[in-house]
Design a protein around this motif. Structure first.
Motif, PDB file in Angstrom:
ATOM      1  N   THR A  37       0.864  -1.177   0.000  1.00 26.23           N
ATOM      2  CA  THR A  37       0.000   0.000   0.000  1.00 26.23           C
ATOM      3  C   THR A  37       0.910   1.240   0.000  1.00 26.23           C
ATOM      4  O   THR A  37       2.139   1.120  -0.122  1.00 26.23           O
ATOM      5  CB  THR A  37      -0.924   0.004   1.232  1.00 26.23           C
ATOM      6  OG1 THR A  37      -0.111   0.034   2.397  1.00 26.23           O
ATOM      7  CG2 THR A  37      -1.827  -1.220   1.250  1.00 26.23           C
ATOM      8  N   PHE A  38       0.323   2.415   0.154  1.00 28.45           N
ATOM      9  CA  PHE A  38       1.120   3.646   0.119  1.00 28.45           C
ATOM     10  C   PHE A  38       1.490   4.153   1.502  1.00 28.45           C
ATOM     11  O   PHE A  38       2.587   4.624   1.730  1.00 28.45           O
ATOM     12  CB  PHE A  38       0.369   4.740  -0.655  1.00 28.45           C
ATOM     13  CG  PHE A  38       0.268   4.412  -2.112  1.00 28.45           C
ATOM     14  CD1 PHE A  38       1.310   4.728  -2.969  1.00 28.45           C
ATOM     15  CD2 PHE A  38      -0.826   3.750  -2.620  1.00 28.45           C
ATOM     16  CE1 PHE A  38       1.244   4.399  -4.310  1.00 28.45           C
ATOM     17  CE2 PHE A  38      -0.908   3.418  -3.964  1.00 28.45           C
ATOM     18  CZ  PHE A  38       0.131   3.743  -4.808  1.00 28.45           C
ATOM     19  N   ARG A  39       0.518   4.068   2.439  1.00 25.23           N
ATOM     20  CA  ARG A  39       0.730   4.714   3.730  1.00 25.23           C
ATOM     21  C   ARG A  39       0.860   3.753   4.909  1.00 25.23           C
ATOM     22  O   ARG A  39       1.019   4.193   6.028  1.00 25.23           O
ATOM     23  CB  ARG A  39      -0.404   5.708   4.011  1.00 25.23           C
ATOM     24  CG  ARG A  39      -0.328   6.866   3.086  1.00 25.23           C
ATOM     25  CD  ARG A  39      -1.495   7.815   3.120  1.00 25.23           C
ATOM     26  NE  ARG A  39      -1.307   8.767   2.042  1.00 25.23           N
ATOM     27  CZ  ARG A  39      -1.546   8.507   0.762  1.00 25.23           C
ATOM     28  NH1 ARG A  39      -2.025   7.342   0.388  1.00 25.23           N
ATOM     29  NH2 ARG A  39      -1.303   9.418  -0.161  1.00 25.23           N
ATOM     30  N   GLY A  40       0.789   2.467   4.656  1.00 24.96           N
ATOM     31  CA  GLY A  40       0.883   1.498   5.760  1.00 24.96           C
ATOM     32  C   GLY A  40       2.319   1.377   6.264  1.00 24.96           C
ATOM     33  O   GLY A  40       3.204   2.130   5.856  1.00 24.96           O
ATOM     34  N   GLY A 191     -10.527  -0.628   1.687  1.00 24.74           N
ATOM     35  CA  GLY A 191      -9.068  -0.571   1.583  1.00 24.74           C
ATOM     36  C   GLY A 191      -8.501   0.764   1.166  1.00 24.74           C
ATOM     37  O   GLY A 191      -7.504   0.811   0.455  1.00 24.74           O
ATOM     38  N   THR A 192      -9.129   1.834   1.609  1.00 23.44           N
ATOM     39  CA  THR A 192      -8.528   3.147   1.350  1.00 23.44           C
ATOM     40  C   THR A 192      -8.399   3.918   2.648  1.00 23.44           C
ATOM     41  O   THR A 192      -9.279   3.835   3.519  1.00 23.44           O
ATOM     42  CB  THR A 192      -9.307   3.969   0.297  1.00 23.44           C
ATOM     43  OG1 THR A 192      -8.725   5.282   0.217  1.00 23.44           O
ATOM     44  CG2 THR A 192     -10.784   4.080   0.615  1.00 23.44           C
ATOM     45  N   SER A 193      -7.282   4.657   2.766  1.00 23.70           N
ATOM     46  CA  SER A 193      -7.068   5.437   3.984  1.00 23.70           C
ATOM     47  C   SER A 193      -7.986   6.658   4.008  1.00 23.70           C
ATOM     48  O   SER A 193      -8.083   7.335   5.025  1.00 23.70           O
ATOM     49  CB  SER A 193      -5.605   5.866   4.084  1.00 23.70           C
ATOM     50  OG  SER A 193      -5.226   6.568   2.925  1.00 23.70           O
ATOM     51  N   ALA A 194      -8.675   6.912   2.886  1.00 22.42           N
ATOM     52  CA  ALA A 194      -9.640   8.015   2.795  1.00 22.42           C
ATOM     53  C   ALA A 194      -8.999   9.374   3.084  1.00 22.42           C
ATOM     54  O   ALA A 194      -9.598  10.231   3.722  1.00 22.42           O
ATOM     55  CB  ALA A 194     -10.841   7.750   3.716  1.00 22.42           C
TER      56      ALA A 194
HETATM   57  P1  OAD Z   1      -3.248   3.953   1.372  1.00 24.28           P
HETATM   58  O1  OAD Z   1      -1.944   3.232   1.340  1.00 24.28           O
HETATM   59  O2  OAD Z   1      -3.270   5.378   1.773  1.00 24.28           O
HETATM   60  O3  OAD Z   1      -4.255   3.179   2.331  1.00 24.28           O
HETATM   61  C1  OAD Z   1      -4.436   1.806   2.270  1.00 24.28           C
HETATM   62  C2  OAD Z   1      -5.539   1.431   3.255  1.00 24.28           C
HETATM   63  O4  OAD Z   1      -5.801   0.056   3.113  1.00 24.28           O
HETATM   64  C3  OAD Z   1      -5.203   1.682   4.718  1.00 24.28           C
HETATM   65  O5  OAD Z   1      -6.261   2.395   5.336  1.00 24.28           O
HETATM   66  C4  OAD Z   1      -5.073   0.267   5.287  1.00 24.28           C
HETATM   67  O6  OAD Z   1      -5.496   0.184   6.648  1.00 24.28           O
HETATM   68  C5  OAD Z   1      -6.009  -0.492   4.392  1.00 24.28           C
HETATM   69  N1  OAD Z   1      -5.738  -1.942   4.290  1.00 24.28           N
HETATM   70  C6  OAD Z   1      -4.568  -2.605   4.440  1.00 24.28           C
HETATM   71  N2  OAD Z   1      -4.729  -3.923   4.265  1.00 24.28           N
HETATM   72  C7  OAD Z   1      -6.034  -4.114   3.961  1.00 24.28           C
HETATM   73  C8  OAD Z   1      -6.820  -5.267   3.668  1.00 24.28           C
HETATM   74  N3  OAD Z   1      -6.299  -6.480   3.617  1.00 24.28           N
HETATM   75  N4  OAD Z   1      -8.143  -5.073   3.412  1.00 24.28           N
HETATM   76  C9  OAD Z   1      -8.698  -3.841   3.453  1.00 24.28           C
HETATM   77  N5  OAD Z   1      -7.999  -2.727   3.733  1.00 24.28           N
HETATM   78  C10 OAD Z   1      -6.685  -2.855   3.981  1.00 24.28           C
HETATM   79  O7  OAD Z   1      -3.918   3.742  -0.061  1.00 24.28           O
HETATM   80  P2  OAD Z   1      -5.067   4.570  -0.779  1.00 24.28           P
HETATM   81  O8  OAD Z   1      -6.062   5.069   0.177  1.00 24.28           O
HETATM   82  O9  OAD Z   1      -5.542   3.731  -1.903  1.00 24.28           O
HETATM   83  O10 OAD Z   1      -2.343   7.913  -5.464  1.00 24.28           O
HETATM   84  O11 OAD Z   1      -4.241   5.771  -1.356  1.00 24.28           O
HETATM   85  C11 OAD Z   1      -4.824   6.627  -2.250  1.00 24.28           C
HETATM   86  C12 OAD Z   1      -3.804   7.145  -3.208  1.00 24.28           C
HETATM   87  O12 OAD Z   1      -2.626   7.580  -2.506  1.00 24.28           O
HETATM   88  C13 OAD Z   1      -3.243   6.116  -4.173  1.00 24.28           C
HETATM   89  O13 OAD Z   1      -4.105   5.858  -5.253  1.00 24.28           O
HETATM   90  C14 OAD Z   1      -1.985   6.788  -4.636  1.00 24.28           C
HETATM   91  C15 OAD Z   1      -1.447   7.249  -3.302  1.00 24.28           C
HETATM   92  O14 OAD Z   1      -0.612   8.347  -3.328  1.00 24.28           O
HETATM   93  C16 OAD Z   1      -1.565   8.280  -6.482  1.00 24.28           C
HETATM   94  O15 OAD Z   1      -0.545   7.678  -6.761  1.00 24.28           O
HETATM   95  C17 OAD Z   1      -2.084   9.466  -7.233  1.00 24.28           C
END
Ligand code: OAD
Length: 253
Positions: A37-40, A191-194
């Protein structure tokens, strides 16, 4: 009956009432496939600086470096598979008459799992775009034989067809995502950090228009406290559980 079972039953009853459904997914849905993921804890933005790799300025300065990073990511993604959670969403597209899948992910797993109508807000890592002509083509070569790759038609450098920081999202796709969010009865947020806009505003819009919000995420997010159902669990576990219950008794499970 456990709290989880009670929640699942309540949710399935809601889903059986024939609601319009929108789903917003983020990097977390692919975590169980082995994609960082990006922020984990081991998130990409903990190891790399976004401004050096995911901005138009970075690409202009050093296209080779940026492409090496994307080639590395394509290698990881290409070696992994979508999981049961992706497949459930693909099946729901055929099962529910009103179903829209919106994703922030560029990994293409929803397509590989069988989803067809996907609003890819941040583009797709398996597409390249000519920096001169703007033409978009699929490209599944991994590793890339040449870095940076060149446009076969005009010889200019191509870039990954993804949205970088400081860039606008594809406007039609975003419009469709807003429309789906504004008119759905139920929105799954999986699965998004929102945190990242404008995607993060979609569930808020849906909620404002009266939709029920169902969050699936093992960690709480800014959305969790206002969600109607917050499943603090993994996508690959919760989505199949919902699906099983949904289909139980209909001879399709
Ligand atoms: P993040 O990495 O910010 O967040 C991932 C989320 O997934 C977190 O809230 C985790 O707790 C959750 N998570 C982890 N494992 C999981 C599982 N097995 N099931 C469900 N949830 C789980 O990723 P995004 O929110 O997608 O943008 O990040 C949004 C954008 O930030 C990405 O598209 C990217 C990044 O910078 C660009 O590159 C423009």
């Amino acid at each position: 009956m456990s709290e989880l079972e009670r929640q699942l039953d309540e949710l399935v009853e809601l889903l059986r009432s024939g609601p319009k459904i929108a789903v917003l997914t983020g990097a977390g849905i692919s975590a169980e496939s082995g994609i960082p993921t990006f922020r984990g804890k081991d998130g990409l933005w903990r190891q790399f600086r976004a401004e050096e790799l995911a901005t138009p300025q970075a690409f202009f300065r050093d296209p080779r470096l940026v492409w090496e990073w994307y080639d590395w990511r394509r290698g990881i993604i290409g070696a992994k598979e979508p999981h049961a959670g992706h497949r459930v969403l693909a099946r729901w597209e055929r099962y529910f008459p009103h179903f829209v899948l919106i994703t922030q992910n560029v990994d293409g797993f929803h397509r590989r799992a069988g989803s067809q109508n996907i609003l890819e807000l941040h583009g797709n890592i398996w597409e390249v775009r000519c920096t001169k002509e703007g033409t978009i083509a699929e490209n599944y070569e991994s590793p890339l034989p040449e870095i940076p790759p060149l446009c076969p038609a005009c010889g200019a450098i191509v870039r990954p067809n993804v949205v970088w920081f400081g860039e606008a999202l594809p406007s039609e796709t975003l419009e469709e995502a807003y429309a789906a969010s504004a008119t759905c009865d139920v929105m799954f947020v999986v699965g998004t950090s929102a945190y990242v806009q404008p995607a993060a505003s979609l569930p808020l819009l849906a909620a404002e228009r009266g939709a029920k919000i169902i969050e699936v995420n093992p960690e709480p997010t800014p959305l969790s406290s206002s969600a109607d159902f917050a499943f603090l669990a993994k996508a690959g576990e919760v989505l199949p559980l919902i699906d099983e219950r949904l289909l139980a008794g209909r001879g399709q499970a």
